[in-house]
Design a protein around this motif. Sequence first.
Motif, mmCIF file in Angstrom:
data_model
loop_
_atom_site.group_PDB
_atom_site.id
_atom_site.type_symbol
_atom_site.label_atom_id
_atom_site.label_comp_id
_atom_site.label_asym_id
_atom_site.label_seq_id
_atom_site.Cartn_x
_atom_site.Cartn_y
_atom_site.Cartn_z
ATOM 1 N N MET A 1 1.193 -1.364 0.092
ATOM 2 C CA MET A 1 0.096 -0.415 -0.171
ATOM 3 C C MET A 1 0.620 1.307 -0.040
ATOM 4 O O MET A 1 2.412 1.324 1.107
ATOM 5 N N THR A 2 0.031 1.852 -0.413
ATOM 6 C CA THR A 2 0.711 3.581 -0.539
ATOM 7 C C THR A 2 0.643 4.820 0.068
ATOM 8 O O THR A 2 1.093 5.732 0.390
ATOM 9 N N SER A 3 -0.257 4.244 0.454
ATOM 10 C CA SER A 3 -1.280 5.809 1.392
ATOM 11 C C SER A 3 -2.576 4.918 1.756
ATOM 12 O O SER A 3 -3.528 4.232 0.774
ATOM 13 N N PHE A 4 -2.916 5.290 3.167
ATOM 14 C CA PHE A 4 -4.468 5.397 3.534
ATOM 15 C C PHE A 4 -4.709 6.688 4.367
ATOM 16 O O PHE A 4 -3.881 7.498 5.461
ATOM 17 N N HIS A 5 -5.910 7.492 3.845
ATOM 18 C CA HIS A 5 -6.103 8.216 4.184
ATOM 19 C C HIS A 5 -7.755 8.407 4.538
ATOM 20 O O HIS A 5 -8.571 7.523 4.256
ATOM 21 N N TRP A 6 -7.622 9.554 5.888
ATOM 22 C CA TRP A 6 -9.006 9.519 6.179
ATOM 23 C C TRP A 6 -9.337 11.142 6.087
ATOM 24 O O TRP A 6 -8.824 12.117 7.445
ATOM 25 N N ARG A 7 -10.198 11.675 5.396
ATOM 26 C CA ARG A 7 -10.593 13.249 5.379
ATOM 27 C C ARG A 7 -9.423 13.740 4.804
ATOM 28 O O ARG A 7 -9.457 15.215 5.850
ATOM 29 N N GLY A 8 -8.611 12.824 4.505
ATOM 30 C CA GLY A 8 -7.588 13.929 3.809
ATOM 31 C C GLY A 8 -6.057 14.409 4.644
ATOM 32 O O GLY A 8 -5.215 14.880 4.170
ATOM 33 N N GLN A 9 -6.344 13.640 6.105
ATOM 34 C CA GLN A 9 -5.094 12.993 6.553
ATOM 35 C C GLN A 9 -4.869 12.128 6.223
ATOM 36 O O GLN A 9 -5.182 10.672 6.563
ATOM 37 N N PRO A 10 -2.925 11.723 6.411
ATOM 38 C CA PRO A 10 -2.850 10.375 6.423
ATOM 39 C C PRO A 10 -3.051 9.557 7.667
ATOM 40 O O PRO A 10 -2.704 9.946 8.671
ATOM 41 N N VAL A 11 -3.320 8.244 7.479
ATOM 42 C CA VAL A 11 -3.842 7.603 8.315
ATOM 43 C C VAL A 11 -2.156 6.257 8.844
ATOM 44 O O VAL A 11 -2.021 5.986 10.051
ATOM 45 N N PHE A 12 -2.151 5.792 7.623
ATOM 46 C CA PHE A 12 -0.542 5.657 7.718
ATOM 47 C C PHE A 12 0.415 6.739 6.842
ATOM 48 O O PHE A 12 0.038 7.484 6.022
ATOM 49 N N ALA A 13 1.502 6.369 7.369
ATOM 50 C CA ALA A 13 2.807 7.508 6.557
ATOM 51 C C ALA A 13 2.893 6.915 4.943
ATOM 52 O O ALA A 13 2.776 5.539 4.641
ATOM 53 N N ASP A 14 2.702 7.807 4.263
ATOM 54 C CA ASP A 14 1.982 8.207 3.067
ATOM 55 C C ASP A 14 4.116 7.442 2.441
ATOM 56 O O ASP A 14 4.905 7.739 2.880
ATOM 57 N N VAL A 15 4.102 6.852 1.200
ATOM 58 C CA VAL A 15 4.827 6.124 0.699
ATOM 59 C C VAL A 15 6.046 6.826 0.279
ATOM 60 O O VAL A 15 6.254 7.713 -0.066
ATOM 61 N N ARG A 16 7.510 6.288 0.709
ATOM 62 C CA ARG A 16 8.367 7.466 1.544
ATOM 63 C C ARG A 16 9.972 7.099 -0.224
ATOM 64 O O ARG A 16 10.561 7.892 -0.507
ATOM 65 N N GLY A 17 9.051 5.794 -1.223
ATOM 66 C CA GLY A 17 10.434 6.120 -2.003
ATOM 67 C C GLY A 17 10.018 4.695 -3.130
ATOM 68 O O GLY A 17 8.524 4.146 -2.119
ATOM 69 N N ASP A 18 11.529 4.117 -3.144
ATOM 70 C CA ASP A 18 10.760 2.659 -4.138
ATOM 71 C C ASP A 18 10.465 1.746 -3.512
ATOM 72 O O ASP A 18 10.438 0.500 -3.898
ATOM 73 N N ALA A 19 11.461 1.225 -2.385
ATOM 74 C CA ALA A 19 11.726 0.392 -1.428
ATOM 75 C C ALA A 19 10.691 -0.284 -0.481
ATOM 76 O O ALA A 19 9.721 1.049 -0.192
ATOM 77 N N PRO A 20 10.409 -1.514 -0.511
ATOM 78 C CA PRO A 20 9.173 -2.129 0.679
ATOM 79 C C PRO A 20 9.306 -1.486 1.744
ATOM 80 O O PRO A 20 7.773 -1.186 2.673
ATOM 81 N N THR A 21 10.566 -1.103 2.192
ATOM 82 C CA THR A 21 10.219 -0.043 3.548
ATOM 83 C C THR A 21 10.061 0.864 3.661
ATOM 84 O O THR A 21 9.752 2.363 4.157
#
Length: 261
Positions: A1-21
Amino acid sequence: MTSFHWRGQPVFADVRGDAPTDMACVPLLPFANRIARGRFTVAGREIVLPRLDGEAHALHGDGWLSPWDVVDIDRDHATLSFHHPADNWPWRYQAWQELRITGDGYHHTLRLINLGETPMPAGLGLHPWLPRTSATVYRGLHRGRWQMGDDQLPRELIELPAPQDWWHGAPVASQISDTCYTGRHGHLTINWPDRGLALAMAPSALLSFTHVYVPAAADFFCVEPVSHSPDAIHRPKEPGLVWLAPGEALAAEVNFRVFAL
């Protein structure tokens, strides 16, 4: 997953690069966390697993490093499939993920079936990266806690008569952690009071362990519902890691519910 947002706010940290981490969330299978030095023995046969650059141990299995096929997708759900042929991990298996948006979050299901001819050790988990501020608080009730050694492997299990919040309400930023908690009771909660936001994670019974990773000087941390502790393959009497007979399946799920504080 690259993102999970709720009402415009990130719940998970957004994708930060191409690596799995760098992802927002990844699946952990057919095992979670670490296997010491990537080596274990089954029926007299030594299994040697690959290790990522810079890692002393095999980490999180194959699911987070491999491409998945899209089986079904719509605007509110997706089903993904992954077939693993026998290689360094000498068992064939098939895995599925189902992600379904709900009214207040989303539901994530993992399933795994042993397609090999001999029993296979197996575990499941989810690894979300979560935004972290100075006010962020994590709450979870567990009976036990594995103390980790300098080698990042479990050293001593401390167990209490009843589940408790081992963090005692302290902010996540107050300590560095790479800790596995055992005997989970109830759901896990992340509160961001400065953002007016909270997340409740409700894992299924199989995911009774929680690994909490808080690195130094970072704007994220991780709360990972998993089915076993790190390096469980070398502690066969410990509950958690299971042995799937040929054709046997393992499944787990986590419901993520977001709400305003």
